[in-house]
Write a protein that holds these residues in place. Structure first.
Motif, PDB file in Angstrom:
ATOM      1  N   ASP A 191      -8.498  10.131  -7.779  1.00 15.86           N
ATOM      2  CA  ASP A 191      -9.329  10.773  -6.756  1.00 15.86           C
ATOM      3  C   ASP A 191     -10.399  11.677  -7.346  1.00 15.86           C
ATOM      4  O   ASP A 191     -11.041  12.441  -6.617  1.00 15.86           O
ATOM      5  N   GLU A 230       0.832  -1.199   0.000  1.00 18.33           N
ATOM      6  CA  GLU A 230       0.000   0.000   0.000  1.00 18.33           C
ATOM      7  C   GLU A 230       0.871   1.254   0.000  1.00 18.33           C
ATOM      8  O   GLU A 230       1.856   1.350   0.726  1.00 18.33           O
ATOM      9  N   TRP A 232     -14.066  -4.774   4.679  1.00 18.15           N
ATOM     10  CA  TRP A 232     -12.939  -4.709   3.741  1.00 18.15           C
ATOM     11  C   TRP A 232     -12.640  -6.096   3.187  1.00 18.15           C
ATOM     12  O   TRP A 232     -12.468  -6.275   1.972  1.00 18.15           O
ATOM     13  N   GLU A 242      -3.217   4.504  -1.003  1.00 16.35           N
ATOM     14  CA  GLU A 242      -3.797   4.283   0.321  1.00 16.35           C
ATOM     15  C   GLU A 242      -5.316   4.402   0.237  1.00 16.35           C
ATOM     16  O   GLU A 242      -5.857   5.174  -0.547  1.00 16.35           O
ATOM     17  N   ARG A 243      -5.991   3.585   1.034  1.00 14.76           N
ATOM     18  CA  ARG A 243      -7.468   3.531   1.065  1.00 14.76           C
ATOM     19  C   ARG A 243      -8.043   3.175  -0.310  1.00 14.76           C
ATOM     20  O   ARG A 243      -9.103   3.640  -0.695  1.00 14.76           O
ATOM     21  N   TYR A 244      -7.319   2.357  -1.032  1.00 19.13           N
ATOM     22  CA  TYR A 244      -7.760   1.910  -2.355  1.00 19.13           C
ATOM     23  C   TYR A 244      -8.935   0.949  -2.205  1.00 19.13           C
ATOM     24  O   TYR A 244      -9.023   0.194  -1.222  1.00 19.13           O
ATOM     25  N   SER A 245      -9.836   0.950  -3.182  1.00 16.05           N
ATOM     26  CA  SER A 245     -10.995   0.068  -3.166  1.00 16.05           C
ATOM     27  C   SER A 245     -10.565  -1.386  -2.959  1.00 16.05           C
ATOM     28  O   SER A 245      -9.787  -1.923  -3.765  1.00 16.05           O
TER      29      SER A 245
END
Length: 316
Positions: free
Chosen positions: A172, A51, A99, A57-60
């Motif tokens: 984004d 990551e 998740w 970061e905070r990817y699907s």
């Protein structure tokens, strides 16, 4: 949720859903068991994705499930191998059930699409990291390698190049346009060229998947084969979306951006003539291998950087 409950709930069903006659034993023992049929060679490769390095970061998690398996399986395509099974080592900051459910769904969809079965793996706690080892088989002695290119061979690529590189600017975007969605699709849901790779066995002299950028990956073939190349820049295939979004910058992305997971192959002219028309249609001829070392570009491109992605900042 404990480690073994996590495995039972989210990953055991993936192993049971698919199935290859070559995978004799999947998760549940200390090792999986794979039987390699007579007349076939085992090929395998491992990829690690971290990551913030290989994905945002905070990817699907759904996209990550698909993308992680696609990236690893693309190496099988480059060898002309038929996929069999894979293992997954998953490091998680926490056992978040939402998740995990989305990640397992994306992984399961990719597994079914690519025809590759989960054989086992490991889970542990730490920064989000995935390591996938993929196994496949190819006819004995016929695996495509990087080292077979010879002077006079045609240089060919599949699909179009540069879309995934362009997509980085729009990851984004709250409301991407149609063109932006088109390149984002190539980044989020790459399609390893497994069928094409197998069709090229017996025809291609060398092959590699385009993961770090066309010029950088082609250079790996040139180094392994001890040859040079001349690329016709105006023949490098690009999508309408890429050209619309990037204009004059599109060709630079097509030459140097990574994450396309198309194939770059070399084929002798006489083998190209023998290649079925349906397979020829999947490829674009962009240049030719030359005896003199070095990578030369025709078509007016100046100051193009040919180095690809490298984790430690070295030119490759």
């Amino acid at each position: 949720m404990g480690e073994f409950e996590l495995i039972r709930q989210f990953f055991q069903p993936l192993a049971a859903a698919g199935g290859s006659s070559q995978l004799l034993l999947g998760p549940g023992d200390d090792c999986a068991i794979q039987r390699v049929p007579p007349g076939r060679d085992l090929v395998f490769s491992v990829d690690t994705l971290v990551e913030g390095v290989h994905f945002p970061e905070r990817y699907s998690p759904f996209n990550l499930g698909w993308r992680s398996l696609a990236v690893a399986t693309s190496d099988l395509a480059a060898m002309g191998a038929a996929p069999v099974c894979f293992t997954l080592a998953l490091t998680l900051p926490e056992a978040n059930e939402d998740w995990l459910s989305d990640f397992a769904e994306g992984l399961a969809k990719a597994s079914a699409t690519f025809g590759i079965t989960l054989a086992g793996g490991d889970t542990t706690r730490g920064p989000l990291t995935l390591s996938l080892q993929v196994h496949g088989t190819v006819r004995e002695g016929e695996a495509l390698r990087r080292s077979g290119a010879a002077s006079g061979d045609l240089i060919c690529v599949s699909g179009t190049l540069g879309d995934a590189g362009a997509a980085l600017a729009f990851l984004d975007a709250p409301s991407p346009s149609d063109m932006e969605r088109a390149v984002l699709e190539q980044y989020h849901v790459p399609q390893p060229r497994l069928t094409l790779g197998q069709q090229l066995v017996g025809y291609a002299s060398a092959a590699i998947d385009v993961s770090d950028g066309l010029l950088a990956d082609l250079q790996h073939i040139l180094d392994a084969s001890n040859v040079g190349a001349r690329v016709q820049v105006n023949k490098v295939p690009m999508s309408a979306a890429l050209q619309n979004l990037e204009g004059n910058k599109a060709v630079n992305l097509a030459l140097t951006a990574g994450d396309d997971y198309q194939l770059c192959v070399t084929i002798a002219p006489e083998q190209w003539a023998r290649l079925p028309g349906s397979v020829q249609a999947e490829l674009t001829v962009i240049g030719q291998i030359e005896a003199s070392p070095g990578l030369r570009l025709d078509g007016g491109q100046k100051n193009v950087q040919t180095q690809g992605f490298d984790h430690f900042g070295r030119t490759v």
